[in-house]
Design an enzyme around this catalytic site. Structure first.
Site, PDB file in Angstrom:
ATOM      1  N   PRO A 105      -7.960 -37.311  23.832  1.00 52.02           N
ATOM      2  CA  PRO A 105      -6.825 -36.611  24.377  1.00 52.02           C
ATOM      3  C   PRO A 105      -5.717 -37.640  25.013  1.00 52.02           C
ATOM      4  O   PRO A 105      -5.975 -38.693  25.396  1.00 52.02           O
ATOM      5  CB  PRO A 105      -7.460 -35.820  25.606  1.00 52.02           C
ATOM      6  CG  PRO A 105      -8.658 -36.350  25.869  1.00 52.02           C
ATOM      7  CD  PRO A 105      -9.224 -37.099  24.818  1.00 52.02           C
ATOM      8  N   LEU A 119       4.601 -36.795   8.674  1.00 49.36           N
ATOM      9  CA  LEU A 119       4.629 -35.276   8.495  1.00 49.36           C
ATOM     10  C   LEU A 119       5.452 -34.551   9.617  1.00 49.36           C
ATOM     11  O   LEU A 119       6.217 -33.779   9.511  1.00 49.36           O
ATOM     12  CB  LEU A 119       3.320 -34.907   8.420  1.00 49.36           C
ATOM     13  CG  LEU A 119       2.212 -35.071   7.217  1.00 49.36           C
ATOM     14  CD1 LEU A 119       1.045 -34.971   7.400  1.00 49.36           C
ATOM     15  CD2 LEU A 119       3.052 -34.521   6.061  1.00 49.36           C
ATOM     16  N   CYS A 167      -3.260 -32.636  16.957  1.00 47.00           N
ATOM     17  CA  CYS A 167      -2.759 -34.311  16.547  1.00 47.00           C
ATOM     18  C   CYS A 167      -1.493 -34.632  16.479  1.00 47.00           C
ATOM     19  O   CYS A 167      -1.126 -35.822  17.076  1.00 47.00           O
ATOM     20  CB  CYS A 167      -3.350 -34.372  14.975  1.00 47.00           C
ATOM     21  SG  CYS A 167      -5.072 -34.511  14.844  1.00 47.00           S
TER      22      CYS A 167
HETATM   23  C1  UDX Z   1     -10.600 -34.531  17.913  1.00 48.36           C
HETATM   24  C2  UDX Z   1      -9.078 -34.979  17.888  1.00 48.36           C
HETATM   25  O1  UDX Z   1      -8.273 -33.916  18.073  1.00 48.36           O
HETATM   26  C3  UDX Z   1      -8.748 -35.575  16.690  1.00 48.36           C
HETATM   27  O2  UDX Z   1      -7.491 -36.455  16.882  1.00 48.36           O
HETATM   28  C4  UDX Z   1      -9.818 -36.709  16.505  1.00 48.36           C
HETATM   29  O3  UDX Z   1      -9.367 -37.308  15.017  1.00 48.36           O
HETATM   30  C5  UDX Z   1     -10.859 -36.256  16.482  1.00 48.36           C
HETATM   31  O4  UDX Z   1     -11.539 -35.764  17.698  1.00 48.36           O
HETATM   32  P1  UDX Z   1     -11.670 -32.094  17.257  1.00 48.36           P
HETATM   33  O5  UDX Z   1     -12.740 -32.229  16.423  1.00 48.36           O
HETATM   34  O6  UDX Z   1     -10.596 -31.301  16.669  1.00 48.36           O
HETATM   35  O7  UDX Z   1     -10.833 -33.631  16.929  1.00 48.36           O
HETATM   36  O8  UDX Z   1     -11.681 -32.171  18.629  1.00 48.36           O
HETATM   37  P2  UDX Z   1     -12.659 -31.094  19.365  1.00 48.36           P
HETATM   38  O9  UDX Z   1     -12.823 -29.789  18.772  1.00 48.36           O
HETATM   39  O10 UDX Z   1     -12.416 -31.199  20.829  1.00 48.36           O
HETATM   40  O11 UDX Z   1     -14.176 -31.725  19.200  1.00 48.36           O
HETATM   41  C6  UDX Z   1     -14.604 -32.907  19.861  1.00 48.36           C
HETATM   42  C7  UDX Z   1     -16.134 -32.700  20.435  1.00 48.36           C
HETATM   43  O12 UDX Z   1     -16.676 -33.687  20.936  1.00 48.36           O
HETATM   44  C8  UDX Z   1     -16.255 -31.610  21.383  1.00 48.36           C
HETATM   45  O13 UDX Z   1     -16.947 -30.767  21.038  1.00 48.36           O
HETATM   46  C9  UDX Z   1     -16.953 -32.319  22.485  1.00 48.36           C
HETATM   47  O14 UDX Z   1     -18.087 -31.619  23.295  1.00 48.36           O
HETATM   48  C10 UDX Z   1     -17.588 -33.590  22.044  1.00 48.36           C
HETATM   49  N1  UDX Z   1     -17.967 -34.667  22.788  1.00 48.36           N
HETATM   50  C11 UDX Z   1     -16.660 -35.260  23.494  1.00 48.36           C
HETATM   51  C12 UDX Z   1     -19.012 -35.205  22.665  1.00 48.36           C
HETATM   52  O15 UDX Z   1     -19.849 -34.666  22.103  1.00 48.36           O
HETATM   53  N2  UDX Z   1     -19.199 -36.391  23.829  1.00 48.36           N
HETATM   54  C13 UDX Z   1     -18.304 -37.146  24.349  1.00 48.36           C
HETATM   55  O16 UDX Z   1     -18.497 -38.124  25.201  1.00 48.36           O
HETATM   56  C14 UDX Z   1     -17.240 -36.502  24.328  1.00 48.36           C
HETATM   57  C1  UDX Z   2      -2.555 -32.294  10.846  1.00 53.35           C
HETATM   58  C2  UDX Z   2      -2.315 -33.335   9.393  1.00 53.35           C
HETATM   59  O1  UDX Z   2      -1.669 -32.568   8.456  1.00 53.35           O
HETATM   60  C3  UDX Z   2      -3.689 -33.756   9.140  1.00 53.35           C
HETATM   61  O2  UDX Z   2      -3.515 -34.441   7.675  1.00 53.35           O
HETATM   62  C4  UDX Z   2      -4.270 -34.544  10.292  1.00 53.35           C
HETATM   63  O3  UDX Z   2      -5.534 -35.153   9.785  1.00 53.35           O
HETATM   64  C5  UDX Z   2      -4.240 -33.565  11.475  1.00 53.35           C
HETATM   65  O4  UDX Z   2      -2.967 -33.016  11.870  1.00 53.35           O
HETATM   66  P1  UDX Z   2      -2.980 -30.032  11.257  1.00 53.35           P
HETATM   67  O5  UDX Z   2      -2.770 -30.133  12.892  1.00 53.35           O
HETATM   68  O6  UDX Z   2      -4.510 -29.348  11.229  1.00 53.35           O
HETATM   69  O7  UDX Z   2      -3.231 -31.437  10.599  1.00 53.35           O
HETATM   70  O8  UDX Z   2      -2.051 -28.821  10.909  1.00 53.35           O
HETATM   71  P2  UDX Z   2      -0.701 -29.157  10.144  1.00 53.35           P
HETATM   72  O9  UDX Z   2      -0.875 -28.296   8.586  1.00 53.35           O
HETATM   73  O10 UDX Z   2      -0.213 -30.660   9.714  1.00 53.35           O
HETATM   74  O11 UDX Z   2       0.412 -28.319  11.060  1.00 53.35           O
HETATM   75  C6  UDX Z   2       0.904 -29.119  12.114  1.00 53.35           C
HETATM   76  C7  UDX Z   2       1.962 -27.955  12.823  1.00 53.35           C
HETATM   77  O12 UDX Z   2       2.955 -28.231  11.996  1.00 53.35           O
HETATM   78  C8  UDX Z   2       1.507 -26.659  12.630  1.00 53.35           C
HETATM   79  O13 UDX Z   2       1.991 -26.215  13.763  1.00 53.35           O
HETATM   80  C9  UDX Z   2       2.523 -26.185  11.596  1.00 53.35           C
HETATM   81  O14 UDX Z   2       2.783 -24.770  11.624  1.00 53.35           O
HETATM   82  C10 UDX Z   2       3.699 -26.858  11.671  1.00 53.35           C
HETATM   83  N1  UDX Z   2       4.479 -27.093  10.588  1.00 53.35           N
HETATM   84  C11 UDX Z   2       3.727 -27.686   9.243  1.00 53.35           C
HETATM   85  C12 UDX Z   2       5.872 -26.722  10.336  1.00 53.35           C
HETATM   86  O15 UDX Z   2       6.284 -26.086  11.288  1.00 53.35           O
HETATM   87  N2  UDX Z   2       6.463 -26.353   9.115  1.00 53.35           N
HETATM   88  C13 UDX Z   2       5.887 -26.864   8.007  1.00 53.35           C
HETATM   89  O16 UDX Z   2       6.610 -27.229   7.096  1.00 53.35           O
HETATM   90  C14 UDX Z   2       4.579 -27.496   8.147  1.00 53.35           C
END
Ligand code: UDX
Ligand code: UDX
Length: 465
Positions: free
Chosen positions: A94, A228, A277
């Site tokens: 984060p 993006l 992200c």
């Molecule tokens: C996150 C980030 O948003 C993204 O940018 C990055 O590329 C990958 O990690 P996401 O999988 O969406 O992606 O995060 P989240 O759903 O919060 O999952 C992370 C998990 O890691 C949680 O379930 C948390 O409990 C776990 N965690 C975190 C551990 O097991 N050990 C730790 O020390 C910290």
């Molecule tokens: C993004 C990247 O696309 C992915 O490759 C990366 O690994 C993680 O971050 P994600 O955050 O899951 O993925 O969603 P994405 O589809 O990229 O949308 C991001 C935000 O942009 C959303 O809130 C979506 O609604 C908004 N969006 C997207 C727009 O408002 N207009 C568009 O034309 C496209």
């Protein structure tokens, strides 16, 4: 080196789906996903596979097939690391909320904890894969920790950023545009790269597996997300100008999207981008640029965020000004809370910020989202710390029935582009609302002409209507 056993630390939106696909496509590899969060692991192991903690179209079927065969979810982190030949780090990173770089830099404490844990329990050589999005040169820190605190075993570090988008994770993983793998350029590094290439080659055509050095791979992930997000902010900047000039942003987007140099994707004007992200990664990029003294580079990218904040505020202020400059005591129905359709993820969703603004104006919000729970909505609002938890509970209601949700409302605001919103009985919704009945479409989703025929006053982003 042939990989027989994989461990993934972090069972979130990235780790969970990615490991499910690897397990499904590589039945000869044992894949164990571990997480500190016991509830999350219990949910992944839920007997009823529709109850897994992450909603993604197609995911539960894949988990059903591989779980218990070669896909396991566990809280025994040490054991899983110890047994694995390859360890993916997929924990969250984060934005820092304290100290140096507060509000911008990525908080790497979980990454460091993982590295220390891996070092302390490993008794055999391992390949460590960065899956989480990280600042460029993080691999160096991980390497240092592993080599200085380990038991003398060898570690190779790879960067393999995830490009899946939520809501389409399964298709993105099954059929990726490319898989990116960065590693050290020496012989050992290249052996590790090959081991990971061989895993993906089980289902991804070789020409789509791209290998680079570590730093290019780390930086490419931040760059992809910045580009993006910049497209969304660019079209959103145009949306405001369209409203002033009588141009229609959808027509402008179609016209420029047909230019093959520009392309048609990510040109949908909206209330603003959300998700875990885009904002985090751009802030991180800005911070890195600043730390190298590259102020112009930092300012350039920061503007993408400034534009996005402006767009969310602009949508909210336009609701207030259209409703005769006051929403105090008025019921406003939200359609959607997730940051985009087909996911239950709400991190940084535009809906949270629009709600915050309207609650400050003393509106009563009635919220409906097909996949997001009341508990999640309240926790998103509480997290902002804009008002007491009591005030949040008084200010909002959450309904599981869309017609109930809109009953008696002065206005409807569309915050997420769920397909089902288009299929509702809008005549019925109209009849039960206050008049004039307003619809503010923050996603350019609904057919404005149809709604106007029913009697709605309709406004959508960037159309000047
Ligand atoms: C996150 C980030 O948003 C993204 O940018 C990055 O590329 C990958 O990690 P996401 O999988 O969406 O992606 O995060 P989240 O759903 O919060 O999952 C992370 C998990 O890691 C949680 O379930 C948390 O409990 C776990 N965690 C975190 C551990 O097991 N050990 C730790 O020390 C910290
Ligand atoms: C993004 C990247 O696309 C992915 O490759 C990366 O690994 C993680 O971050 P994600 O955050 O899951 O993925 O969603 P994405 O589809 O990229 O949308 C991001 C935000 O942009 C959303 O809130 C979506 O609604 C908004 N969006 C997207 C727009 O408002 N207009 C568009 O034309 C496209």
């Amino acid at each position: 080196m042939e990989i027989e056993s994989i461990c993934c630390i972090g069972a979130g939106y990235v780790g969970g789906p990615t490991m499910a696909i690897i397990a499904e496509k590589c039945p000869h590899i044992k894949v164990t996903v571990v997480d500190l969060n016991k509830d999350r692991i219990a949910a992944w192991n839920h007997e009823d596979v529709s109850q897994i903690p992450i909603y993604e179209p197609g995911l539960s079927a894949i988990v059903a097939k591989a779980r218990g065969r070669n896909l396991f979810f566990s809280t025994e982190v040490d054991k899983a690391i110890h047994e694995a030949d390859m360890v993916f780090i997929s924990v969250n990173t984060p934005t820092k909320t304290y100290g140096l770089g507060k509000g911008m830099a990525a908080d790497l404490k979980y990454i460091e904890l993982c590295a220390r844990q891996i070092a302390s329990v490993s008794t055999t050589d391992k390949i460590i894969v960065e899956k989480s999005t990280l600042p460029v040169r993080t691999a160096e820190a991980i390497k240092n920790i592993l080599h200085n605190t380990g038991n003398g075993v060898k570690f190779e570090i790879l960067s393999n950023p995830e490009f899946l988008a939520e809501g389409t994770a399964v298709t993105d993983l099954l059929n990726p545009d490319r898989v990116l793998i960065g590693g050290d350029t020496d012989a050992e590094g290249q052996m590790a790269v090959k081991a990971l290439v061989d895993i993906y080659a089980n289902w991804v055509p070789k020409e789509r597996i791209l290998t680079t050095n570590l730093w290019s791979s780390e930086l490419s992930k931040l760059t992809a997300n910045a580009f993006l997000a910049q497209r969304v902010s660019s079209i959103n900047a145009m949306s405001e100008l369209c409203e002033k000039t009588g141009a229609d942003v959808n027509e402008v987007a179609r016209a420029i999207g047909m230019d093959s140099r520009i392309g048609s994707k990510f040109l949908k004007a909206s209330v603003g981008f959300g998700g875990s992200c885009f904002q985090k990664d751009i802030l991180n990029l800005v911070y890195i640029a600043k730390s190298y003294g590259l102020n112009e580079v930092a300012d350039y990218w920061e503007q993408v965020i400034i534009m996005n904040d402006h767009q969310k505020r602009r949508f909210a202020t336009s609701i207030v000004s259209t409703l005769y400059n006051t929403v105090s005591g008025k019921k406003i129905a939200f359609l959607g809370w997730a940051f985009k359709k087909d996911t239950n993820d709400t991190r940084e969703s535009a809906a949270i910020y629009v709600a915050d603004y309207l609650l400050n104006e003393q509106a009563n919000l009635a919220i409906f989202d097909p996949q997001v729970s009341e508990m999640q909505i309240l926790s998103d609002l509480d997290y902002l710390e804009s008002r007491s938890t009591d005030a949040n509970r008084k200010g909002i209601s959450v309904s599981e029935d869309v017609y109930e949700n809109c009953k008696g409302a002065h206005a409807i605001a569309v915050l997420t582009e769920w397909d089902e919103f288009k299929t509702y009985d809008w005549q019925k919704i109209y009849e039960n609302m206050q008049k004039p009945a307003f619809v503010f479409d923050g996603r350019n989703l609904l057919d404005g002409e149809e709604l106007q025929k029913i009697g709605f006053v309709f406004q959508s982003i960037g159309t000047g209507k």
